[in-house]
Design a protein around this motif. Structure first.
Motif, PDB file in Angstrom:
ATOM      1  N   SER A  83      12.455   5.430  -9.646  1.00 16.87           N
ATOM      2  CA  SER A  83      13.796   5.006  -8.774  1.00 16.87           C
ATOM      3  C   SER A  83      13.901   3.543  -8.257  1.00 16.87           C
ATOM      4  O   SER A  83      13.386   3.126  -8.185  1.00 16.87           O
ATOM      5  CB  SER A  83      13.788   5.983  -7.546  1.00 16.87           C
ATOM      6  OG  SER A  83      14.487   6.072  -6.737  1.00 16.87           O
ATOM      7  N   THR A  87      17.473   8.167  -5.140  1.00 14.52           N
ATOM      8  CA  THR A  87      16.762   9.386  -5.592  1.00 14.52           C
ATOM      9  C   THR A  87      15.132   9.999  -5.110  1.00 14.52           C
ATOM     10  O   THR A  87      14.850  10.339  -4.561  1.00 14.52           O
ATOM     11  CB  THR A  87      16.562   9.457  -6.865  1.00 14.52           C
ATOM     12  OG1 THR A  87      17.428   9.350  -7.091  1.00 14.52           O
ATOM     13  CG2 THR A  87      16.110  10.520  -7.546  1.00 14.52           C
ATOM     14  N   GLY A 185      24.972   3.063 -12.569  1.00 15.10           N
ATOM     15  CA  GLY A 185      23.552   2.200 -12.655  1.00 15.10           C
ATOM     16  C   GLY A 185      22.901   3.471 -14.092  1.00 15.10           C
ATOM     17  O   GLY A 185      22.763   2.586 -15.365  1.00 15.10           O
ATOM     18  N   ASN A 186      21.932   4.147 -13.442  1.00  8.62           N
ATOM     19  CA  ASN A 186      21.781   5.169 -14.442  1.00  8.62           C
ATOM     20  C   ASN A 186      23.399   5.452 -15.209  1.00  8.62           C
ATOM     21  O   ASN A 186      22.694   6.330 -16.036  1.00  8.62           O
ATOM     22  CB  ASN A 186      20.287   5.900 -14.344  1.00  8.62           C
ATOM     23  CG  ASN A 186      19.370   5.838 -15.120  1.00  8.62           C
ATOM     24  OD1 ASN A 186      19.509   5.852 -16.368  1.00  8.62           O
ATOM     25  ND2 ASN A 186      18.728   6.906 -15.358  1.00  8.62           N
ATOM     26  N   ALA A 187      24.787   5.231 -14.878  1.00  5.72           N
ATOM     27  CA  ALA A 187      25.116   6.218 -15.306  1.00  5.72           C
ATOM     28  C   ALA A 187      25.410   7.880 -14.813  1.00  5.72           C
ATOM     29  O   ALA A 187      26.182   8.544 -15.730  1.00  5.72           O
ATOM     30  CB  ALA A 187      25.594   6.035 -16.638  1.00  5.72           C
ATOM     31  N   ASN A 189      26.047   9.098 -11.776  1.00  5.53           N
ATOM     32  CA  ASN A 189      27.657   9.715 -11.004  1.00  5.53           C
ATOM     33  C   ASN A 189      28.816   9.860 -11.700  1.00  5.53           C
ATOM     34  O   ASN A 189      29.211  11.037 -11.428  1.00  5.53           O
ATOM     35  CB  ASN A 189      27.016   8.805  -9.615  1.00  5.53           C
ATOM     36  CG  ASN A 189      27.693   9.720  -8.486  1.00  5.53           C
ATOM     37  OD1 ASN A 189      27.465  10.749  -8.108  1.00  5.53           O
ATOM     38  ND2 ASN A 189      27.707   8.931  -7.778  1.00  5.53           N
ATOM     39  N   THR A 306      28.624   5.185  -2.343  1.00  8.02           N
ATOM     40  CA  THR A 306      26.958   6.114  -2.564  1.00  8.02           C
ATOM     41  C   THR A 306      26.253   5.999  -1.920  1.00  8.02           C
ATOM     42  O   THR A 306      25.565   7.290  -1.554  1.00  8.02           O
ATOM     43  CB  THR A 306      26.429   5.250  -4.273  1.00  8.02           C
ATOM     44  OG1 THR A 306      26.830   4.292  -4.043  1.00  8.02           O
ATOM     45  CG2 THR A 306      27.417   5.745  -4.923  1.00  8.02           C
TER      46      THR A 306
HETATM   47  N1  F0G Z   1      24.558   3.772  -6.021  1.00  9.50           N
HETATM   48  C1  F0G Z   1      23.762   3.923  -4.938  1.00  9.50           C
HETATM   49  C2  F0G Z   1      23.838   3.565  -4.046  1.00  9.50           C
HETATM   50  C3  F0G Z   1      22.456   4.276  -6.088  1.00  9.50           C
HETATM   51  O1  F0G Z   1      21.289   4.231  -5.775  1.00  9.50           O
HETATM   52  C4  F0G Z   1      23.050   4.233  -7.611  1.00  9.50           C
HETATM   53  C5  F0G Z   1      21.684   4.704  -8.204  1.00  9.50           C
HETATM   54  C6  F0G Z   1      24.199   3.950  -7.982  1.00  9.50           C
HETATM   55  C7  F0G Z   1      24.918   3.997  -6.895  1.00  9.50           C
HETATM   56  C8  F0G Z   1      24.362   4.638  -9.420  1.00  9.50           C
HETATM   57  O2  F0G Z   1      24.475   5.817  -9.553  1.00  9.50           O
HETATM   58  O3  F0G Z   1      22.598   5.784 -11.672  1.00  9.50           O
HETATM   59  O4  F0G Z   1      23.730   8.030 -10.772  1.00  9.50           O
HETATM   60  O5  F0G Z   1      24.645   5.605 -11.541  1.00  9.50           O
HETATM   61  N2  F0G Z   1      20.172   4.975  -7.829  1.00  9.50           N
HETATM   62  C9  F0G Z   1      19.364   5.692  -8.155  1.00  9.50           C
HETATM   63  C10 F0G Z   1      17.977   5.208  -7.803  1.00  9.50           C
HETATM   64  C11 F0G Z   1      19.265   4.822  -9.903  1.00  9.50           C
HETATM   65  O6  F0G Z   1      17.012   5.956  -8.858  1.00  9.50           O
HETATM   66  O7  F0G Z   1      17.873   6.260  -6.557  1.00  9.50           O
HETATM   67  P1  F0G Z   1      23.970   6.306 -11.125  1.00  9.50           P
END
Ligand code: F0G
Length: 339
Positions: A83, A87, A185-187, A189, A306
């Motif tokens: 994470s 996460t 980010g990791n895509a 969402n 987010t």
């Molecule tokens: N915004 C926030 C605040 C996040 O924590 C994350 C992802 C994203 C956007 C992007 O979402 O990865 O689904 O494209 N956080 C992950 C984590 C990687 O480990 O908390 P994503």
């Protein structure tokens, strides 16, 4: 009626066995807040889906309630995840609630303080690796087994739960917006947003935004050393790459880059003009909306914010001026204000 959490609300639309006990912190049902300043700027009606209002302060709780409920039903004794912070905070909280162990693997030195605090207080076993998120995810993929559930978004239960955001937006607006903006980010969402809209026979245009120093999908190739102030999306090898590209192309949307300066400008505007404090990664959605506003179709816009601004106090305070103490007298306070 008291909100019963996502599983009870959407049980008939979610992939979950009828008898499965919900591990819930009453996540979901987050506010869809009108954004008048932003609406005037982009000349469309803009709404902010404030995911920082979830129990652990980010959208991750939507997927975590389902992933942990199903893991516990399947006999898991522990959950593991890599994470960038959110996460791990969510996994730690839901595991604590379920009475099972959480193991979280974090990129050393690149997790915002609030998120680390949550993992610590919820009692997770924390391992920091000398590498980035992509290295950590590679490690945890090999740690899952029959009794240890991987709760990153490569677990389809996470995506299944996260799609509920689209349903909530549609219920609040009476239909889908024209455009839905979110950070990538990791895509997982963006994949979940598109899945949720499709399941509801809706097809808004999806605009995804990566940080310029961590924009592998924009450039069409993985990045080994991603860098951005938005540590939540400091990711160079997104796991759900193909599904993100499908969401972009099937919706007629885009995945583009925004600079750290654009992210911080949007972060400031949201907090100082709309009264909504999100974390830097979240502001990428609004930064992208602002930079691409000339390309907007007609109709309303939703930006997913987010995570909560309090997740990353260091970035918030770095942006502010030093506040010198004065004597505890009205005159001194007035003088300091220039009143
Ligand atoms: N915004 C926030 C605040 C996040 O924590 C994350 C992802 C994203 C956007 C992007 O979402 O990865 O689904 O494209 N956080 C992950 C984590 C990687 O480990 O908390 P994503």
């Amino acid at each position: 009626m008291t909100w019963p959490g996502l599983i009870e609300t959407y049980r008939d639309r979610l992939d979950i066995e009828p008898g499965t006990t919900a591990i819930t912190l009453l996540e979901g049902n987050t506010p869809l807040v009108p954004a008048p300043t932003l609406s005037a700027l982009v000349e469309r009606q803009v709404f902010l889906k404030v995911e920082g209002a979830n129990p652990t302060g980010s959208f991750k709780d939507r997927g975590m309630t389902l992933a942990v409920s199903k893991a516990v039903a399947g006999g898991a004794r522990a959950v593991v995840c890599a994470s960038t912070g959110n996460t791990s905070a969510s996994a730690a909280a839901y595991a604590a609630r379920a009475g099972i162990e959480a193991v979280v693997i974090l990129p050393a030195g690149n997790v915002a303080l609030g998120k680390l605090a949550q993992a610590v207080r919820h009692g997770a076993k924390i391992v920091q690796v000398a590498g980035n998120f992509d290295d950590a995810l590679r490690v945890v993929r090999d740690m899952a087994d029959d009794r240890v559930a991987l709760v990153n978004s490569v677990n389809p239960d996470r995506i299944e739960g996260q799609q509920t955001i689209a349903w909530e937006v549609m219920e609040a607006l009476g239909g889908a917006p024209a455009v839905h903006c979110l950070p990538v980010g990791n895509a997982g969402n963006i994949t979940a947003h598109w899945k949720g809209y499709q399941a509801a026979d809706a097809a808004p245009v999806i605009w995804g935004f990566q940080a310029a120093g961590a924009a592998p999908i924009v450039h069409g190739e993985p990045i080994d050393d991603p860098e951005t102030i938005a540590t939540a999306i400091r990711i160079g090898h997104p796991a759900s790459w193909e599904a993100a590209v499908a969401a972009r192309d099937e919706s007629g949307g885009m995945i583009e880059a925004v600079t750290d300066d654009e992210i911080l400008a949007a972060y400031d505007l949201l907090a100082s003009s709309e009264g909504v404090f999100c974390e830097p990664a979240s502001a990428a959605s609004v930064a992208g909306l602002i930079s691409r506003r000339a390309e907007l179709p007609t109709g309303s816009v939703v930006c997913t914010l987010t995570g909560h601004g309090l997740k990353d106090p260091a970035t918030a305070v770095d942006e502010s001026v030093e506040i010198e103490p004065v004597a505890p007298e009205v005159d001194a306070v007035r003088a300091s204000l220039g009143w």
